[in-house]
Design a protein around this motif. Structure first.
Motif, mmCIF file in Angstrom:
data_model
loop_
_atom_site.group_PDB
_atom_site.id
_atom_site.type_symbol
_atom_site.label_atom_id
_atom_site.label_comp_id
_atom_site.label_asym_id
_atom_site.label_seq_id
_atom_site.Cartn_x
_atom_site.Cartn_y
_atom_site.Cartn_z
ATOM 1 N N MET A 94 -7.888 -3.378 0.954
ATOM 2 C CA MET A 94 -7.961 -3.910 2.322
ATOM 3 C C MET A 94 -6.572 -4.210 2.874
ATOM 4 N N VAL A 95 -5.721 -4.829 2.050
ATOM 5 C CA VAL A 95 -4.370 -5.186 2.494
ATOM 6 C C VAL A 95 -3.600 -3.940 2.923
ATOM 7 N N VAL A 96 -3.654 -2.906 2.100
ATOM 8 C CA VAL A 96 -2.881 -1.698 2.397
ATOM 9 C C VAL A 96 -3.463 -0.960 3.593
ATOM 10 N N GLU A 97 -4.789 -0.923 3.714
ATOM 11 C CA GLU A 97 -5.393 -0.259 4.873
ATOM 12 C C GLU A 97 -5.036 -0.994 6.167
ATOM 13 N N GLY A 104 0.691 1.900 13.208
ATOM 14 C CA GLY A 104 0.486 2.667 14.441
ATOM 15 C C GLY A 104 0.673 4.168 14.304
ATOM 16 N N THR A 105 0.651 4.700 13.082
ATOM 17 C CA THR A 105 0.841 6.141 12.902
ATOM 18 C C THR A 105 -0.470 6.900 12.994
ATOM 19 N N GLY A 106 -1.581 6.157 12.987
ATOM 20 C CA GLY A 106 -2.887 6.807 13.012
ATOM 21 C C GLY A 106 -3.361 7.240 11.641
ATOM 22 N N GLU A 107 -2.532 6.993 10.616
ATOM 23 C CA GLU A 107 -2.924 7.377 9.263
ATOM 24 C C GLU A 107 -3.972 6.414 8.716
ATOM 25 N N THR A 108 -4.948 6.969 8.010
ATOM 26 C CA THR A 108 -5.935 6.170 7.295
ATOM 27 C C THR A 108 -5.998 6.692 5.863
ATOM 28 N N ARG A 109 -6.735 5.996 5.031
ATOM 29 C CA ARG A 109 -6.846 6.482 3.653
ATOM 30 C C ARG A 109 -7.534 7.845 3.626
ATOM 31 N N HIS A 110 -8.435 8.064 4.588
ATOM 32 C CA HIS A 110 -9.162 9.339 4.599
ATOM 33 C C HIS A 110 -8.255 10.491 5.036
ATOM 34 N N THR A 111 -7.340 10.242 5.972
ATOM 35 C CA THR A 111 -6.420 11.316 6.370
ATOM 36 C C THR A 111 -5.386 11.576 5.279
ATOM 37 N N LEU A 112 -5.033 10.528 4.532
ATOM 38 C CA LEU A 112 -4.076 10.695 3.439
ATOM 39 C C LEU A 112 -4.694 11.405 2.238
ATOM 40 N N GLY A 113 -5.951 11.094 1.959
ATOM 41 C CA GLY A 113 -6.579 11.581 0.741
ATOM 42 C C GLY A 113 -6.354 10.603 -0.401
ATOM 43 N N ARG A 114 -7.171 10.739 -1.433
ATOM 44 C CA ARG A 114 -7.196 9.751 -2.512
ATOM 45 C C ARG A 114 -5.848 9.583 -3.197
ATOM 46 N N GLU A 115 -5.242 10.688 -3.645
ATOM 47 C CA GLU A 115 -4.003 10.583 -4.426
ATOM 48 C C GLU A 115 -2.869 9.980 -3.617
ATOM 49 N N ARG A 120 0.462 5.157 -2.033
ATOM 50 C CA ARG A 120 0.857 4.150 -1.042
ATOM 51 C C ARG A 120 0.622 2.734 -1.581
ATOM 52 N N ILE A 121 -0.473 2.544 -2.299
ATOM 53 C CA ILE A 121 -0.750 1.214 -2.862
ATOM 54 C C ILE A 121 0.288 0.855 -3.924
ATOM 55 N N TRP A 122 0.656 1.806 -4.776
ATOM 56 C CA TRP A 122 1.683 1.522 -5.787
ATOM 57 C C TRP A 122 3.010 1.173 -5.119
ATOM 58 N N GLU A 123 3.319 1.838 -4.011
ATOM 59 C CA GLU A 123 4.543 1.508 -3.271
ATOM 60 C C GLU A 123 4.473 0.078 -2.752
ATOM 61 N N TRP A 124 3.302 -0.295 -2.220
ATOM 62 C CA TRP A 124 3.134 -1.664 -1.712
ATOM 63 C C TRP A 124 3.298 -2.673 -2.845
ATOM 64 N N LYS A 125 2.715 -2.367 -4.027
ATOM 65 C CA LYS A 125 2.813 -3.296 -5.158
ATOM 66 C C LYS A 125 4.266 -3.495 -5.570
ATOM 67 N N ALA A 126 5.030 -2.400 -5.616
ATOM 68 C CA ALA A 126 6.437 -2.508 -6.008
ATOM 69 C C ALA A 126 7.223 -3.366 -5.031
ATOM 70 N N GLU A 127 6.800 -3.333 -3.787
ATOM 71 C CA GLU A 127 7.529 -4.051 -2.733
ATOM 72 C C GLU A 127 7.073 -5.496 -2.576
ATOM 73 N N SER A 128 5.750 -5.723 -2.647
ATOM 74 C CA SER A 128 5.209 -7.047 -2.293
ATOM 75 C C SER A 128 4.324 -7.666 -3.363
ATOM 76 N N GLY A 129 4.064 -6.934 -4.441
ATOM 77 C CA GLY A 129 3.055 -7.396 -5.389
ATOM 78 C C GLY A 129 3.491 -8.487 -6.337
ATOM 79 N N GLY A 130 4.788 -8.856 -6.328
ATOM 80 C CA GLY A 130 5.246 -9.876 -7.265
ATOM 81 C C GLY A 130 5.426 -11.244 -6.638
ATOM 82 N N THR A 131 4.871 -11.420 -5.446
ATOM 83 C CA THR A 131 5.074 -12.689 -4.722
ATOM 84 C C THR A 131 4.626 -13.884 -5.546
ATOM 85 N N ILE A 132 3.417 -13.823 -6.080
ATOM 86 C CA ILE A 132 2.853 -15.024 -6.711
ATOM 87 C C ILE A 132 3.530 -15.342 -8.035
#
Length: 792
Positions: A94-97, A104-115, A120-132
């Motif tokens: 949910m956070v990444v979506e 505002g790029t119009g990209e969704t998980r469905h346009t990106l595809g699963r892989e 994208r989620i791993w990129e988010w984790k590397a950037e923001s996932g260590g907050t807590i």
């Protein structure tokens, strides 16, 4: 010389960085000596969501764990506090979506595809996932960060696959079409525990269903969800309800769709409620599903996965017996799979469920079949993540036979191999475990552990550790290389979390850490995840390790606001722990939470409480400055038992009493009692009485008295810092370092004071306690008589 004031904002950062840099939190060492022998003691951190940030519940939970860890470390234990984070499947997706939406790029998980989406989620984790984890460091949590794990890292993912495959081959995981809680926004099944029941005042609509062979007669049925009547396959009445005795076995004609459905006798119908007749919609209600099973009713699905009325043909299923004698649903024979030729009226197809509700009610009104409408106090199910109304939906899902795994987990608690503190939570555990339902472990999302299952062209399932192994199994079965389709579902987040006590130690490999630190000693957690997490760790730990995952489960209460209300953003009463740390220091917050953490009683927190314990920190700091200014410094070889002066024998004995009380309280998980004993001794006995009594001795001409009092006072302060350290690690380490000329970590890795009862001198205690009572009474009388302090 100590600064005039304690500055936690500077000290805390410097000390924590030094502790971590020097490896002070690592396991397999005793008092800082690597490989030294010591009794193992381990706690696994309840892994916070990788999306999370520190809230007050985390602050309480981790403070209590850290107290136990620091105490056991000082007692000479080989301590492991295993940290890590949970991938939090639905929450993270949910956070990444949402983040993609704001770009505002119009990209969704469905346009990106699963892989690409998972990348994208791993990129988010590397950037923001260590907050807590950074925030836990600010609180002072002394986890072994070198061993930090993540539920999606390679080792834990391998453990998840092995567990799934083994349970499947043992017949404890199976795939079935069952009714589940369906989240129409997230497009996934969720567990019962992720459904939030909200009280509301809805409507009860009563519709008249005409008898199929005598349209002049009607049966009135009540419903809170008119749109689901399109999937009705029966009307149920109580077998002893005389009003309907002659109708049982007849059919009614379902209005709007003109489907003949039977009137069945079933105890589920309550003759004292409404009309006594209830519509049965097996595909869209959990109770109706069971009625449908008992009477072998058709199961008709009229909603799609967005909770809209199906735009194509409806799905029709019939009950069939499996090889094991259980009942399951299968496609209607000769209906082209599950697709029935019957379709729904054009004006309803494709409508949102709530739009369809209004249309159905108007249709009944137009047909003259709307009997009445009543207000109806009720609870409605909402997804705790999405906030939308949940729909029961018939889907293909994977399940664990939790009722089989629950047996040994119940027995382990009954036998005392794992105990709950407070004990009353055992009843909650037993009630849930003895009534446990099959656990739906599949989720229709992309972020998570993908289920290691493949399907052959005829639907045959191959469950293996790898795709290569599945292809080999398929070739052996079909007699030729065969293309397989991979399961798209992922596992419920709690599935991987259930392995946490042993997967984090290296299982399925037989690692030295697994042999040494499993089972763990204490689990500190909140009551609301007894079912989510504690019970599942018990089931999996016993099944795979043949041993309980922890000896003790300490259940702490909720942190509420000062009025006892639950903290929530909507009420505007949320207190951010990091704001309090910034304002008052981590020690003040930690000590406040500990002092209020009475068993079985919620913590009522206010800023004024934290401010009060900040003043306690100040009192300790000023006492240390007083000692320093009066040359009260530790004396090598000082023997407290050799004190000759009444004052010094008294304070040494009082310290021994305090230490014994703290140790008893920690053994019983009475954290507030331990904090209370330390507070009373520090502020009252040591600061207000001993230091005041010591002043004339420290400034007098009797060098012997002066020397002994200096040494005794310094010794008591040093031991007091040791006793306080697990509760207030920063200020105690800073004072210890300054007064002893050491380095950061000397106190953290130091030895817990051994203060035998022989240090308590009853005669001295009686004499000094009498004096304290006398002075206290005189002061009280002066106050009552309004005698000014200056008057002699």
């Amino acid at each position: 010389m100590l600064d005039k004031t304690y500055r936690p904002e500077t000290v805390e950062k410097q000390l924590y960085e030094a502790w971590e840099r020097d490896g002070a939190f690592r396991c397999n060492r005793v008092h800082g000596v690597e490989g030294a022998s010591g009794a193992p003691y381990s706690i696994v951190i309840p892994p916070p969501n990788v999306t999370g940030s520190l809230h007050m519940g985390h602050a309480l939970n981790n403070t209590l764990q850290d107290i136990l860890i620091r105490y056991k470390r000082m007692r000479g234990g080989d301590v492991l506090w295993q940290p890590g984070t949970d991938h939090a499947g639905i929450a993270t997706q949910m956070v990444v979506e949402r983040r993609m939406e704001t770009e505002g790029t119009g990209e969704t998980r469905h346009t990106l595809g699963r892989e690409k989406f998972i990348e994208r989620i791993w990129e988010w984790k590397a950037e923001s996932g260590g907050t807590i984890t950074g925030q836990l460091r600010r609180l002072g949590a002394s986890c072994d960060w070198d061993r930090e794990r993540f539920t999606m890292d390679d080792g834990l993912s391998a453990a998840v696959r092995k567990v799934f495959v083994r349970l499947y081959k043992e017949g404890l995981i199976y795939r079935d079409k069952r009714l589940v809680n369906w989240d129409p926004l997230l497009h996934t099944a969720i567990s019962d525990l992720e459904v939030e029941q909200r009280e509301t005042v809805g409507k009860m609509w009563y519709f008249r269903y005409p008898l199929a062979d005598d349209p002049s007669r009607f049966v009135a049925v009540g419903t809170t969800r008119p749109e689901t009547m399109l999937g009705d396959t029966a009307v149920a009445v109580h077998p002893e309800d005389a009003r309907y005795a002659d109708l049982i076995g007849q059919d009614v004609l379902l209005p709007i769709v003109n489907r003949r459905i039977p009137i069945v006798a079933d105890d589920y119908a309550d003759p004292d409620k409404g009309s006594g007749a209830v519509k049965i919609t097996p595909a869209h209600d959990f109770n109706d599903f069971e009625v449908g099973k008992r009477h072998r009713l058709k199961v008709i699905n009229v909603l799609d996965r967005e909770a809209r009325i199906r735009a194509d043909a409806i799905e029709v299923w019939r009950w069939t017996e499996t090889g094991s004698g259980a009942m399951t649903v299968a496609p209607e024979p000769g209906a082209g799979g599950a697709q029935e030729a019957e379709t729904l009226p054009d004006h309803l197809r494709g409508l949102d469920r709530f739009e369809a509700r209004d249309v159905v009610v108007k249709d009944f009104e137009r047909l003259g079949l709307l009997d009445r409408i009543e207000d109806n106090p009720m609870t409605a199910p909402y997804g705790d993540r999405s906030g939308v109304v949940i729909e029961p939906l018939l889907t293909d899902q994977w399940f664990v036979r939790a009722e089989v795994l629950a047996g040994p987990a119940i027995e382990a608690v009954e036998q005392g191999r794992t105990r709950f503190v407070p004990r009353n939570w055992e009843k909650t555990y037993f009630d849930w475990m003895r009534n446990i339902q099959p656990w739906c472990i599949s989720r229709q999302i992309w972020w998570g552990h993908r289920i290691p299952a493949w399907f052959g062209p005829d639907g045959r399932i191959f469950v293996e550790l790898t795709e290569a192994a599945a292809l080999a199994a398929a070739e052996a079965h079909y007699g030729a290389p065969t293309e397989l389709r991979r399961e798209t579902d992922v596992l419920d987040t709690w599935f991987s979390s259930a392995l946490w006590p042993f997967s984090t130690l290296g299982w399925p490999e037989e690692t030295p850490e697994l042999a040494r630190y499993y089972p763990t000693d204490t689990l500190v957690t909140a009551f609301d995840i007894i079912f989510f997490w504690v019970a599942r760790m018990m089931m999996f730990g016993l099944h795979f390790m043949k041993e309980v995952p922890f000896r003790t489960v300490y259940i702490h209460a909720l942190v509420r606001d000062e009025k006892g209300q639950k903290m929530s953003k909507s009420k505007g009463n949320v207190i951010d722990p990091l704001v309090l740390v910034d304002e008052y220091g981590a020690d003040a917050l930690r000590f406040t939470l500990t002092a209020l953490a009475a068993q079985g009683r919620d913590v009522k927190l206010s800023k004024s409480r934290v401010e009060g314990y900040r003043n306690f920190c100040t009192k300790l700091w000023n006492a240390a400055r007083f000692c320093e200014m009066n040359d009260c410094r530790p004396v090598a070889g000082f023997d407290p038992a050799a004190c000759s002066m009444t004052l010094n024998r008294w304070i040494v004995g009082k310290l021994a009493e305090c230490a014994a009380e703290v140790e008893r309280a920690l053994a019983d998980y009475k954290f507030n009692d331990a904090a209370g004993a330390l507070y009373q001794f520090t502020w009252g006995t040591f600061c207000d009485w001993h230091l005041e009594f010591a002043k004339p001795l420290l400034t007098g001409d009797d060098e012997s008295a002066k020397s002994e009092t200096r040494a005794a006072t310094a010794w008591v302060l040093d031991r007091l810092l040791h006793l306080l350290h697990p509760f207030m690690p920063f200020i105690t380490e800073e004072l210890h370092r300054h007064l002893n000329g050491g380095k950061p970590g000397d106190l953290l890795l130091g030895r817990w004071p051994e203060l035998p009862e022989t240090l308590i001198d009853p005669a001295t205690a009686a004499e000094m306690d009498w004096l304290v009572r006398l002075i206290t009474t005189v002061r009280a009388v002066r106050s009552e008589m309004n005698v000014p302090p200056s008057a002699r």
